[in-house]
Design a protein around this motif. Structure first.
Motif, short mmCIF file in Angstrom:
data_model
loop_
_atom_site.label_atom_id
_atom_site.label_comp_id
_atom_site.label_asym_id
_atom_site.label_seq_id
_atom_site.Cartn_x
_atom_site.Cartn_y
_atom_site.Cartn_z
N ALA A 54 29.07 35.04 63.62
CA ALA A 54 29.19 36.36 62.98
C ALA A 54 29.07 36.14 61.48
O ALA A 54 29.64 35.19 60.93
CB ALA A 54 30.53 37.01 63.32
N GLN A 55 28.31 37.00 60.83
CA GLN A 55 28.08 36.88 59.38
C GLN A 55 28.69 38.07 58.67
O GLN A 55 28.63 39.20 59.15
CB GLN A 55 26.59 36.80 59.07
CG GLN A 55 25.91 35.56 59.61
CD GLN A 55 24.47 35.45 59.16
OE1 GLN A 55 23.93 36.36 58.53
NE2 GLN A 55 23.82 34.35 59.48
N GLN A 56 29.29 37.79 57.54
CA GLN A 56 29.90 38.82 56.71
C GLN A 56 29.51 38.57 55.26
O GLN A 56 29.91 37.57 54.67
CB GLN A 56 31.42 38.80 56.88
CG GLN A 56 32.13 39.94 56.17
CD GLN A 56 33.61 40.01 56.53
OE1 GLN A 56 34.06 39.36 57.46
NE2 GLN A 56 34.36 40.80 55.80
N PHE A 57 28.72 39.48 54.71
CA PHE A 57 28.28 39.34 53.32
C PHE A 57 29.33 39.95 52.39
O PHE A 57 29.90 41.00 52.68
CB PHE A 57 26.93 40.03 53.12
CG PHE A 57 25.80 39.38 53.87
CD1 PHE A 57 25.06 38.37 53.28
CD2 PHE A 57 25.49 39.77 55.16
CE1 PHE A 57 24.02 37.77 53.96
CE2 PHE A 57 24.46 39.18 55.86
CZ PHE A 57 23.72 38.16 55.26
N PHE A 58 29.55 39.30 51.25
CA PHE A 58 30.52 39.82 50.29
C PHE A 58 30.14 39.38 48.89
O PHE A 58 29.31 38.48 48.70
CB PHE A 58 31.95 39.38 50.63
CG PHE A 58 32.18 37.90 50.54
CD1 PHE A 58 32.68 37.33 49.38
CD2 PHE A 58 31.91 37.07 51.62
CE1 PHE A 58 32.91 35.97 49.29
CE2 PHE A 58 32.13 35.70 51.54
CZ PHE A 58 32.62 35.15 50.38
N GLU A 59 30.75 40.03 47.91
CA GLU A 59 30.46 39.76 46.50
C GLU A 59 31.76 39.62 45.73
O GLU A 59 32.71 40.39 45.93
CB GLU A 59 29.61 40.88 45.89
CG GLU A 59 29.28 40.67 44.42
CD GLU A 59 28.50 41.83 43.81
OE1 GLU A 59 28.11 41.74 42.63
OE2 GLU A 59 28.29 42.83 44.53
N ILE A 60 31.80 38.64 44.87
CA ILE A 60 32.89 38.48 43.91
C ILE A 60 32.36 38.92 42.56
O ILE A 60 31.42 38.33 42.04
CB ILE A 60 33.40 37.03 43.85
CG1 ILE A 60 33.96 36.60 45.21
CG2 ILE A 60 34.46 36.88 42.77
CD1 ILE A 60 35.18 37.36 45.64
N GLU A 61 32.93 39.98 42.03
CA GLU A 61 32.44 40.55 40.77
C GLU A 61 33.16 39.91 39.59
O GLU A 61 34.39 39.81 39.57
CB GLU A 61 32.64 42.06 40.75
CG GLU A 61 31.82 42.80 41.78
CD GLU A 61 31.93 44.31 41.61
OE1 GLU A 61 32.63 44.74 40.68
OE2 GLU A 61 31.33 45.04 42.42
N ALA A 62 32.37 39.48 38.62
CA ALA A 62 32.93 38.89 37.40
C ALA A 62 33.53 39.97 36.53
O ALA A 62 33.03 41.09 36.46
CB ALA A 62 31.85 38.13 36.63
N MET A 63 34.63 39.63 35.89
CA MET A 63 35.23 40.57 34.95
C MET A 63 34.41 40.54 33.67
O MET A 63 34.10 39.48 33.15
CB MET A 63 36.68 40.17 34.67
CG MET A 63 37.42 41.14 33.78
SD MET A 63 39.16 40.70 33.58
CE MET A 63 39.76 42.06 32.59
N PRO A 64 34.03 41.71 33.15
CA PRO A 64 33.23 41.72 31.92
C PRO A 64 34.02 41.12 30.77
O PRO A 64 35.25 41.15 30.76
CB PRO A 64 32.92 43.20 31.70
CG PRO A 64 33.99 43.93 32.46
CD PRO A 64 34.33 43.07 33.63
N PRO A 65 33.33 40.59 29.75
CA PRO A 65 34.02 40.00 28.60
C PRO A 65 34.93 41.02 27.93
O PRO A 65 34.59 42.20 27.81
CB PRO A 65 32.88 39.56 27.68
CG PRO A 65 31.69 39.44 28.57
CD PRO A 65 31.86 40.46 29.64
N LEU A 66 36.09 40.55 27.51
CA LEU A 66 37.00 41.40 26.76
C LEU A 66 36.54 41.44 25.31
O LEU A 66 36.32 40.40 24.70
CB LEU A 66 38.43 40.86 26.85
CG LEU A 66 39.00 40.67 28.25
CD1 LEU A 66 40.43 40.14 28.17
CD2 LEU A 66 38.97 41.96 29.04
N THR A 67 36.39 42.63 24.79
CA THR A 67 35.96 42.76 23.40
C THR A 67 37.05 43.44 22.59
O THR A 67 37.69 44.39 23.03
CB THR A 67 34.65 43.57 23.30
OG1 THR A 67 34.87 44.89 23.82
CG2 THR A 67 33.54 42.89 24.09
N LEU A 68 37.22 42.92 21.38
CA LEU A 68 38.18 43.46 20.43
C LEU A 68 37.53 43.40 19.06
O LEU A 68 37.05 42.34 18.64
CB LEU A 68 39.47 42.63 20.45
CG LEU A 68 40.47 42.86 19.31
CD1 LEU A 68 40.96 44.29 19.30
CD2 LEU A 68 41.63 41.89 19.43
#
Length: 385
Positions: A197-211
């Protein structure tokens, strides 16, 4: 039969009886196992195998029918059972079996009597291994997320799994978990029969914090400055420094009254441990605009009746000294330690209670700034009558 007539003589009656034949017939009905047959209004089956029916012959006599059934050979019952993977199909006797159609029955009739010869029951089990996958995206930029398998079901254990589709490991000791960098993945789960059985998934990167604090700003000495940082996230905590210059060190928009040029630093932190900071260079313009009128008219009309120095209160602490001289060098006015902008505390055009004549007079002043510096001023003022 002898009878006596009216004269006393014998009367003889001879009766001849002809016995018509009656019939008793045995009827045997062939029956396939599990079937029934309707005979003369009665259904015969394995549950009612015998019976008697009475019919009338052409001459009115009874014709007895003894009915019985003969159950032909019982069909052979077969079972076809198998376990397949969820995506497999089976062609059997012209029928396609899938996970949506896992059962069926096929009957092969007998050539001799038409009854069922072989009954094959199809019973298939389809394996569909499943993993309960939980994902956590990174809490900070440039950090890893996490995956976790808390439950395995379906299929036949033991299971093996691969997050990258290549390196398979035995699934032991639930829950299974581990770190994972942002990207697209496929979880492949195999059971003991090799079903996948196959299960596709994605780990999303947190965008850079800008200040962004703006880099550099210039203000006049004594001006009130409100800081307005630009952020692309909501921080869990803020730390401003240097703390002694600001009215608060953990709020979003602190204020300060800069005396000297300085660098303001803001650190924005997240509970996950990530942090971003920026600096703001505050350049203080120490050129203090002190205004001295070049003329005044002390005539009692409440307009320009006094001579004094004018400045922003948040830039000048006090007028430490103000002296006025006539053209011969005689001091006609002297005052110390009074605030700017207070006309009534300035020179009213008199000396020792006497009105002075119109003319040009010289002033000399010392102004104390809020940072403690002393500013020396001198110039001329026209007294007008």
């Amino acid at each position: 039969q002898t009878l006596t007539n009216q004269f006393g003589c014998d009367s003889t009656i001879i009766t001849t009886t002809n016995l018509l034949p009656s019939y008793r017939t045995t009827v045997v009905l062939d029956l396939c196992a599990g079937d029934s047959v309707l005979f003369n209004g009665t259904y015969y089956s394995e549950n009612q195998p015998t019976g008697i029916d009475t019919l009338n012959t052409v001459n009115g006599c009874d014709s007895i029918l003894e009915v019985s059934i003969s159950v032909l050979l019982q069909p052979e019952i077969r079972y076809f059972r198998d376990t397949l993977c969820a995506d497999e199909v089976l062609e059997f006797f012209g029928t396609t079996y899938t996970i949506d159609q896992p059962t069926g029955q096929h009957i092969i009739p007998s050539i001799e009597n038409g009854c069922d010869s072989v009954i094959t029951n199809i019973e298939l089990t389809f394996n569909l291994p499943e993993a309960e996958l939980e994902l956590t995206d990174p809490d900070c930029p440039d950090s890893t997320g996490h995956w976790s398998i808390s439950r395995l079901s379906g299929g036949l254990p033991p299971y093996t799994y691969a997050i990258d589709g290549i390196n398979f490991e035995v699934a032991e000791g639930l829950p299974l978990r581990g770190p994972i960098v942002p990207g697209n993945y496929v979880l492949i789960l195999r059971d003991a029969l090799g079903c996948e059985a196959q299960q596709f998934f994605e780990i999303e990167a947190m965008p850079p914090l800008t200040l962004d604090l703006g880099g550099e700003i210039e203000v006049r000495q004594g001006d009130t400055l409100t800081l307005n940082p630009e952020l692309n996230f909501i921080p869990d905590s803020l730390i401003w420094s240097p703390s002694d210059l600001l009215n608060c060190t953990d709020c979003l928009n602190p204020t300060l009254v800069p005396v000297n040029s300085t660098t303001i630093t803001l650190r924005a932190l997240m509970d996950a441990g990530c942090e971003v900071k920026d600096d703001l260079l505050v350049q203080v313009d120490k050129r203090i605009p002190v205004y001295a009128p070049n003329a005044f008219s002390p005539n009692g009309d409440n307009s320009n009746d006094y001579f004094t120095l004018f400045a922003k209160p948040n830039q000048v602490l006090e007028i430490s000294a103000l002296s006025i001289y006539d053209r011969w060098g005689n001091q006609v006015f002297d005052a110390t330690s009074f605030p700017p902008n207070e006309e009534s505390q300035g020179w009213d055009g008199t000396s020792r209670g006497q009105l002075l004549n119109s003319g040009v007079y010289v002033y000399m002043a010392e102004v104390t700034l809020i940072d403690g510096r002393k500013l020396q001023l001198e110039g001329e003022v026209l007294l007008m009558r």
